[in-house]
Design an enzyme around this catalytic site. Structure first.
Site, PDB file in Angstrom:
ATOM      1  N   TYR A   1      -3.554 -10.380  -3.463  1.00 53.75           N
ATOM      2  CA  TYR A   1      -3.751  -9.683  -2.192  1.00 53.75           C
ATOM      3  C   TYR A   1      -4.731 -10.432  -1.281  1.00 53.75           C
ATOM      4  O   TYR A   1      -4.352 -10.914  -0.210  1.00 53.75           O
ATOM      5  CB  TYR A   1      -4.230  -8.251  -2.478  1.00 53.75           C
TER       6      TYR A   1
ATOM      7  N   ASP B   1      42.793 -28.711  -2.928  1.00 54.94           N
ATOM      8  CA  ASP B   1      41.916 -29.459  -2.033  1.00 54.94           C
ATOM      9  C   ASP B   1      40.879 -30.180  -2.912  1.00 54.94           C
ATOM     10  O   ASP B   1      40.667 -29.795  -4.069  1.00 54.94           O
ATOM     11  CB  ASP B   1      41.248 -28.462  -1.084  1.00 54.94           C
TER      12      ASP B   1
ATOM     13  N   ARG C   1       0.824  -1.206   0.000  1.00 56.62           N
ATOM     14  CA  ARG C   1       0.000   0.000   0.000  1.00 56.62           C
ATOM     15  C   ARG C   1       0.856   1.254   0.000  1.00 56.62           C
ATOM     16  O   ARG C   1       1.900   1.284   0.650  1.00 56.62           O
ATOM     17  CB  ARG C   1      -0.867   0.045   1.256  1.00 56.62           C
TER      18      ARG C   1
ATOM     19  N   LEU D   1       1.892  -1.585  17.392  1.00 61.82           N
ATOM     20  CA  LEU D   1       2.254  -0.189  17.667  1.00 61.82           C
ATOM     21  C   LEU D   1       1.266   0.494  18.594  1.00 61.82           C
ATOM     22  O   LEU D   1       1.612   1.455  19.276  1.00 61.82           O
ATOM     23  CB  LEU D   1       2.351   0.586  16.349  1.00 61.82           C
TER      24      LEU D   1
ATOM     25  N   ARG E   1      -7.149  -3.172  14.278  1.00 65.43           N
ATOM     26  CA  ARG E   1      -7.805  -3.512  13.022  1.00 65.43           C
ATOM     27  C   ARG E   1      -8.636  -4.734  13.329  1.00 65.43           C
ATOM     28  O   ARG E   1      -8.231  -5.581  14.144  1.00 65.43           O
ATOM     29  CB  ARG E   1      -6.752  -3.896  11.979  1.00 65.43           C
TER      30      ARG E   1
ATOM     31  N   ALA F   1       0.169  -0.546  21.370  1.00 65.66           N
ATOM     32  CA  ALA F   1       0.690  -0.662  22.745  1.00 65.66           C
ATOM     33  C   ALA F   1       1.711   0.455  22.992  1.00 65.66           C
ATOM     34  O   ALA F   1       1.703   1.110  24.044  1.00 65.66           O
ATOM     35  CB  ALA F   1       1.345  -2.023  22.932  1.00 65.66           C
TER      36      ALA F   1
HETATM   37  C1  GDG Z   1       1.518  -4.569  10.945  1.00 60.14           C
HETATM   38  C2  GDG Z   1       1.740  -5.760  11.898  1.00 60.14           C
HETATM   39  C3  GDG Z   1       3.204  -4.313  13.295  1.00 60.14           C
HETATM   40  C4  GDG Z   1      -5.191   2.227  13.850  1.00 60.14           C
HETATM   41  N1  GDG Z   1      -6.460   2.654  13.867  1.00 60.14           N
HETATM   42  C5  GDG Z   1      -6.464   3.953  13.619  1.00 60.14           C
HETATM   43  C6  GDG Z   1      -5.161   4.356  13.447  1.00 60.14           C
HETATM   44  N2  GDG Z   1      -4.384   3.265  13.587  1.00 60.14           N
HETATM   45  C7  GDG Z   1      -2.926   3.219  13.506  1.00 60.14           C
HETATM   46  C8  GDG Z   1      -2.318   3.107  14.875  1.00 60.14           C
HETATM   47  C9  GDG Z   1      -1.069   2.325  14.636  1.00 60.14           C
HETATM   48  C10 GDG Z   1      -1.427   1.467  13.450  1.00 60.14           C
HETATM   49  O1  GDG Z   1      -2.568   2.025  12.831  1.00 60.14           O
HETATM   50  C11 GDG Z   1      -1.733   0.015  13.799  1.00 60.14           C
HETATM   51  O2  GDG Z   1      -0.533  -0.625  13.982  1.00 60.14           O
HETATM   52  P1  GDG Z   1      -0.355  -2.133  14.516  1.00 60.14           P
HETATM   53  O3  GDG Z   1       1.039  -2.308  14.852  1.00 60.14           O
HETATM   54  O4  GDG Z   1      -1.256  -2.337  15.650  1.00 60.14           O
HETATM   55  O5  GDG Z   1      -0.920  -3.109  13.407  1.00 60.14           O
HETATM   56  P2  GDG Z   1      -0.996  -3.545  11.837  1.00 60.14           P
HETATM   57  O6  GDG Z   1      -1.682  -2.517  11.043  1.00 60.14           O
HETATM   58  O7  GDG Z   1      -1.632  -4.870  11.858  1.00 60.14           O
HETATM   59  O8  GDG Z   1       0.486  -3.650  11.289  1.00 60.14           O
HETATM   60  C12 GDG Z   1       2.016  -5.256  13.306  1.00 60.14           C
HETATM   61  C13 GDG Z   1       3.001  -3.215  12.266  1.00 60.14           C
HETATM   62  O9  GDG Z   1       2.735  -3.767  10.978  1.00 60.14           O
HETATM   63  C14 GDG Z   1       4.259  -2.369  12.149  1.00 60.14           C
HETATM   64  O10 GDG Z   1       5.346  -3.127  11.789  1.00 60.14           O
HETATM   65  O11 GDG Z   1       3.289  -3.709  14.562  1.00 60.14           O
HETATM   66  O12 GDG Z   1       2.293  -6.346  14.151  1.00 60.14           O
HETATM   67  O13 GDG Z   1       0.599  -6.610  11.887  1.00 60.14           O
HETATM   68  O14 GDG Z   1      -0.022   3.171  14.322  1.00 60.14           O
HETATM   69  O15 GDG Z   1      -2.119   4.366  15.389  1.00 60.14           O
HETATM   70  N3  GDG Z   1      -4.836   5.629  13.206  1.00 60.14           N
HETATM   71  C15 GDG Z   1      -5.821   6.524  13.108  1.00 60.14           C
HETATM   72  N4  GDG Z   1      -7.120   6.172  13.237  1.00 60.14           N
HETATM   73  C16 GDG Z   1      -7.482   4.915  13.506  1.00 60.14           C
HETATM   74  O16 GDG Z   1      -8.668   4.625  13.602  1.00 60.14           O
HETATM   75  N5  GDG Z   1      -5.536   7.795  12.879  1.00 60.14           N
END
Ligand code: GDG
Length: 735
Positions: A88, A499, A10, A377, A274, A379
């Protein structure tokens, strides 16, 4: 500073359409939010899919999208409906995603998905080739593009390519189930640097390359042809200041007040993800339900705000998950709720940054309990947002983030009793303890931010490129090769110390099957028959095998690393008197270890004993070799023997026997005006060490060596020998 070409499925912008036409929106998700902050420190160009099928766009709209995205330094990769379905929704999200998150039962193995995945990776490759210029640093992201590094490498052999996997790399036991496992590994190995969030994922990856491709690593480095590939840990951070500073923003404050007004003085728990089955949302809600039943005093006192961000809406498992989730929310609210209190506030949508920050900032606890998560992220963002230090993070040990956030309340996300206890602990934790825990985590997060993460990765990529260049300086270049051939052709007394295994012939599963083929016999025969040559084959093998395989060639043979010597026209003789009594003590130990290690075997030579483990489980063999070495050294103190580790062998032999001694013997025989020596493993290093400066010493393989030059493979070395064999004919024709 090189230009950074980021390639991901993306783009950070996605396009949608409404009645007015095309709309451009910022992408939500870990990767997009994380990398967005890089644009301030690097010249970035981003290649990716803009999020809609090409059939839905007119050519005018495509043009308009191209122009708008070019203004954002983005290059769209347009994919057709069919490609999106196979690549995808299919291979990426129904094969790799579930399998890599340990959801084996959800994994679909479909040949047509695989074909679509390969095809889409090719489409990305063509776009990259159009965009890159020499010196660019190409950084490929995530599981949708695992074949891309190799595809680019085939077309641009010198490109600087990094790959980062954002999801877990599963254990070999899971990964091996994939019918296309070897292809995916080779695809990744096209990169110079492969990064993962945690050391566990690195371990799993290296174990898979070992077991599936038979590659051994040394300190996370793998040799692939003439390249060294580095595999390492880079735990992704967040834009710390953005989250820690957000609380002061008026819009965030406004959102906090609005939420507080609605919730009143109740404690707030947030759950933000998500909508994905890996995130453990159902399990977490079930635990909250039980928490309320078991702790009635919290009824009316706590609200769970559940934000589920729509994701992969077209995929069946996700539609099903949404139905289950909404049913469960309804049931909990129906059972526990009252007129004035809704236990679970459920939102199925993405919210703007200000609302998200307000939720982080107001929450007393965050329930982040994925069943598996590459990092997570949310957390980290929650902890960073807690500027007053109040708030408790409940974190699953299955999230990559758990390795950095040890001060959180860590739970097993499958254990509901543990989650219930953690919720109670969080809601009752003394404020001082909350502050103490958060401060420690904040210090760490503020140091290793997403910018540091990216800098670290790019620096490691440039370091590994430098290592490769240093090694390629030692690669026998065309110029060196010409000089070597020239010196050979004018040399009157030429010594070739060669060798056998790994140098003249490649390795095979069973050592006894590595007999010489016609090509190598022809080459050796030709070289040995040239009058000005003395060819010596110095091997660790026993003398019978050498006689059987090479006895008809006019070359001298050296067996058991120099214990036995057979000069042309003479019989075998020992280089010096050697003793053998130690074998009675050592043999039973080697045999006992072979019995306990499936696939290992013992070979007895006249003056040595060898423990072979090429066909044993690599990890078990690794442990056994350490144990075995210790056991033998303890047993044989003062016996005058030594223990050597070679290519999948451990050899016990008399001290003093070695290829260095043999090389010295031959070097002292004549005044040679050309010396060539080649070998591939540690035993050959002794030989390289004693050669005169002008000698051509060649190590087969690209690891560090005392040899002057490196060559990538047995085939390359044979082609050099072919040149030499040919050089004689030309010269002698002239003579
Ligand atoms: C993959 C891996 C790994 C979420 N909802 C909203 C929003 N977000 C932003 C958060 C955060 C990000 O999206 C979600 O990040 P995660 O790390 O939880 O998860 P994945 O999207 O599954 O990502 C994961 C990541 O890649 C990075 O390497 O940590 O394990 O699966 O930044 O803030 N932001 C806004 N509105 C929302 O409703 N503005």
């Amino acid at each position: 500073m090189p230009r950074l070409v980021i390639v991901s499925n993306r783009l950070p912008m996605r396009i949608t359409r409404d009645s007015q036409g095309i709309l451009f929106k910022k992408s939500v998700g870990g990767l997009a939010t994380g990398l967005a902050s890089l644009t301030s420190s690097y010249e970035v160009c981003w290649i990716g899919w803009p999020g809609t099928a090409v059939e839905r766009l007119t050519s005018k709209e495509k043009e308009q999208i191209g122009e708008k995205l070019a203004g954002e330094n983005c290059k769209p990769v347009f994919l057709s409906k069919k490609q999106i379905k196979g690549y995808y929704q299919g291979f990426s999200n129904k094969t790799i995603w579930p399998l890599f998150h340990y959801f084996q039962l959800y994994t679909v193995y479909e040949e047509c998905y695989w074909r679509a995945y390969r095809e889409a990776n090719r489409v990305f490759c063509e776009h990259v080739l159009e965009m890159v210029t020499p010196g660019d640093c190409i950084w490929i992201h995530d599981y949708q593009l695992m074949l891309l590094p190799e595809m680019i490498r085939e077309r641009l052999p010198d490109a600087q390519i990094g790959f980062f996997l954002h999801i877990p790399f599963p254990s070999f036991e899971l990964f091996r189930l994939l019918p296309w496992r070897a292809e995916l590994l080779r695809g990744l190995l096209g990169a110079d640097l492969i990064g993962f969030h945690t050391y566990d994922y690195v371990r799993h990856f290296l174990s898979s390359t070992n077991r599936i491709l038979g590659m051994e690593h040394s300190m996370g480095k793998l040799e692939i042809g003439n390249r060294v590939v580095k595999v390492d840990v880079f735990p992704m951070g967040i834009d710390y200041d953005r989250y820690s500073g957000a609380g002061k923003e008026p819009l965030v404050k406004k959102n906090v007040n609005a939420i507080r007004k609605k919730v009143g003085e109740r404690q707030i728990i947030i759950s933000i993800d998500r909508l994905d089955y890996t995130k453990g949302i159902i399990e977490r809600l079930e635990a909250f339900d039980l928490f309320l039943s078991q702790n009635p005093k919290y009824k009316g006192k706590v609200t769970l705000i559940l934000l589920a961000i729509p994701s992969r809406m077209g995929v069946g498992d996700y539609i099903e998950l949404r139905k289950r989730l909404e049913g469960l929310v309804g049931r909990i609210n129906g059972e526990h709720g009252t007129i004035g209190w809704v236990p679970v506030w459920y939102l199925f949508r993405a919210v703007p940054f200000e609302r998200l920050s307000a939720l982080y900032s107001i929450a007393d606890a965050a329930l982040v309990t994925p069943l598996r998560d590459g990092m997570n992220l949310i957390a980290k963002e929650f902890v960073a947002s807690k500027t007053d230090g109040r708030g408790v993070l409940i974190l699953s040990e299955m999230a990559g983030a758990a390795s950095e956030l040890g001060e959180a309340v860590i739970v097993n996300a499958h254990n509901k009793t543990a989650i219930i206890a953690a919720i109670k602990e969080a809601l009752e934790m003394p404020v001082e303890e909350q502050i103490e825990r958060n401060k420690l985590m904040q210090t760490r997060l503020s140091r290793y931010t997403v910018a540091r993460w990216a800098d670290d990765f790019i620096k490691a990529l440039s370091d590994i490129k430098k290592t490769q260049q240093e090694l390629s300086v030692r690669k026998l270049s065309t110029e060196n090769r010409n000089n070597l051939t020239q010196e050979y052709s004018v040399g009157r007394k030429r010594l070739l110390l060669l060798d056998y295994d790994g140098t003249l012939v490649g390795f095979v599963g069973r050592p006894e099957k590595a007999e010489p083929d016609k090509e190598v016999l022809g080459l050796l025969g030709e070289l040995a028959s040239q009058e000005r040559n003395e060819v010596v084959i110095i091997s660790g093998r026993d003398k019978k095998t050498l006689d059987d395989w090479l006895g008809d060639i006019k070359a001298s043979l050296v067996a058991e690393h120099g214990a036995w010597i057979k000069q042309v026209g003479c019989d075998w003789q020992v280089i010096e008197p050697l003793h053998n009594e130690w074998k009675q003590t050592v043999r039973p130990v080697l045999e006992m270890f072979a019995d306990r290690t499936a696939g290992a075997s013992v070979e007895e030579k006249d003056f040595s004993l060898v423990w072979h483990y090429r066909r044993a489980d690599p990890e078990l063999a690794y442990v056994r070799v350490q144990e075995l070495r210790d056991a033998i050294l303890n047993l044989t103190e003062n016996m005058g023997i030594s223990v050597y580790e070679g290519s999948k062998i451990l050899e016990v032999k008399n001290i003093g026997v070695g290829k260095g001694k043999v090389a010295e013997l031959w070097l002292g025989k004549e005044k040679w005006d050309f010396v060539l020596s080649a070998g591939d493993d540690y035993t050959d290093e002794d030989m390289f060490a004693v050669l005169p400066e002008r000698a051509y010493s060649i190590k087969i393989g690209y690891s560090i060596s005392k040899a002057r030059f490196n060559l990538g493979s047995v085939q390359e070395f044979r082609s050099l020998l072919e040149n030499l064999a040919g050089a004689r004919s030309n010269k002698e024709k002239v003579c």
